[in-house]
Design a protein around this motif. Structure first.
Motif, PDB file in Angstrom:
ATOM      1  N   SER A  36      -5.732   3.540  -0.953  1.00 16.50           N
ATOM      2  CA  SER A  36      -5.284   2.345  -1.685  1.00 16.50           C
ATOM      3  C   SER A  36      -6.471   1.542  -2.193  1.00 16.50           C
ATOM      4  N   LEU A  37      -7.460   1.348  -1.332  1.00 16.01           N
ATOM      5  CA  LEU A  37      -8.629   0.564  -1.729  1.00 16.01           C
ATOM      6  C   LEU A  37      -9.438   1.262  -2.812  1.00 16.01           C
ATOM      7  N   GLU A  38      -9.621   2.555  -2.653  1.00 16.31           N
ATOM      8  CA  GLU A  38     -10.379   3.302  -3.662  1.00 16.31           C
ATOM      9  C   GLU A  38      -9.664   3.281  -5.009  1.00 16.31           C
ATOM     10  N   MET A  39      -8.338   3.309  -5.002  1.00 14.51           N
ATOM     11  CA  MET A  39      -7.577   3.242  -6.254  1.00 14.51           C
ATOM     12  C   MET A  39      -7.747   1.880  -6.937  1.00 14.51           C
ATOM     13  N   MET A  40      -8.104   0.850  -6.161  1.00  9.90           N
ATOM     14  CA  MET A  40      -8.339  -0.474  -6.728  1.00  9.90           C
ATOM     15  C   MET A  40      -9.825  -0.700  -7.035  1.00  9.90           C
ATOM     16  N   GLY A  41     -10.606   0.356  -6.921  1.00  2.00           N
ATOM     17  CA  GLY A  41     -12.024   0.253  -7.267  1.00  2.00           C
ATOM     18  C   GLY A  41     -12.903  -0.354  -6.187  1.00  2.00           C
ATOM     19  N   VAL A  42     -12.480  -0.250  -4.939  1.00  2.00           N
ATOM     20  CA  VAL A  42     -13.261  -0.779  -3.828  1.00  2.00           C
ATOM     21  C   VAL A  42     -14.182   0.323  -3.302  1.00  2.00           C
TER      22      VAL A  42
END
Length: 120
Positions: A36-42
């Motif tokens: 989820s975080l990686e999909m938000m560019g984190v």
């Protein structure tokens, strides 16, 4: 805590899709949270456990000091410095955005340090 984190990042991304976000993680994150975080560019920066980090910095008495859960806010400066950023905004996982975080960077671009006391 994970729900708060995703909600916080989601609120930031609702107003700014460009600003870089780095999460300093002192434990392994669940795969679904990482996704989820990686999909938000984190960008997730994995670190040793909180206890391990404290014991590296304070070999004598780390067991006592590591019981204080808020030191993590001050343990990432070496990692942050290695990125050579122009500006940094340090946040807790329960920060929610009502507008573009870029305005903070613009407003305080000339300041060396801006801080707010811990609420409570």
């Amino acid at each position: 805590m994970f729900t708060q984190l995703v909600s916080s990042v989601d609120s930031l991304r609702a107003h700014n899709k460009e600003v870089g976000i780095i999460l300093f993680a002192y434990s392994e994150l669940p795969p679904e949270l990482t996704y989820s975080l990686e999909m938000m560019g984190v960008r997730i920066w994995s670190l040793p456990s909180y206890e391990t980090k404290i014991s590296q910095l304070c070999p004598n008495g780390w067991q006592f000091i590591s019981q204080y859960p808020l030191l993590h806010k001050f343990l990432n400066f070496t990692e942050i410095s290695s990125l050579n950023p122009d500006q940094v905004l340090l946040l807790d996982c329960d920060t929610y955005f009502q507008g573009d975080v870029g305005k903070l960077f613009d407003t305080y671009s000339g300041a060396d340090l801006v801080a707010r006391e811990e609420v409570g």
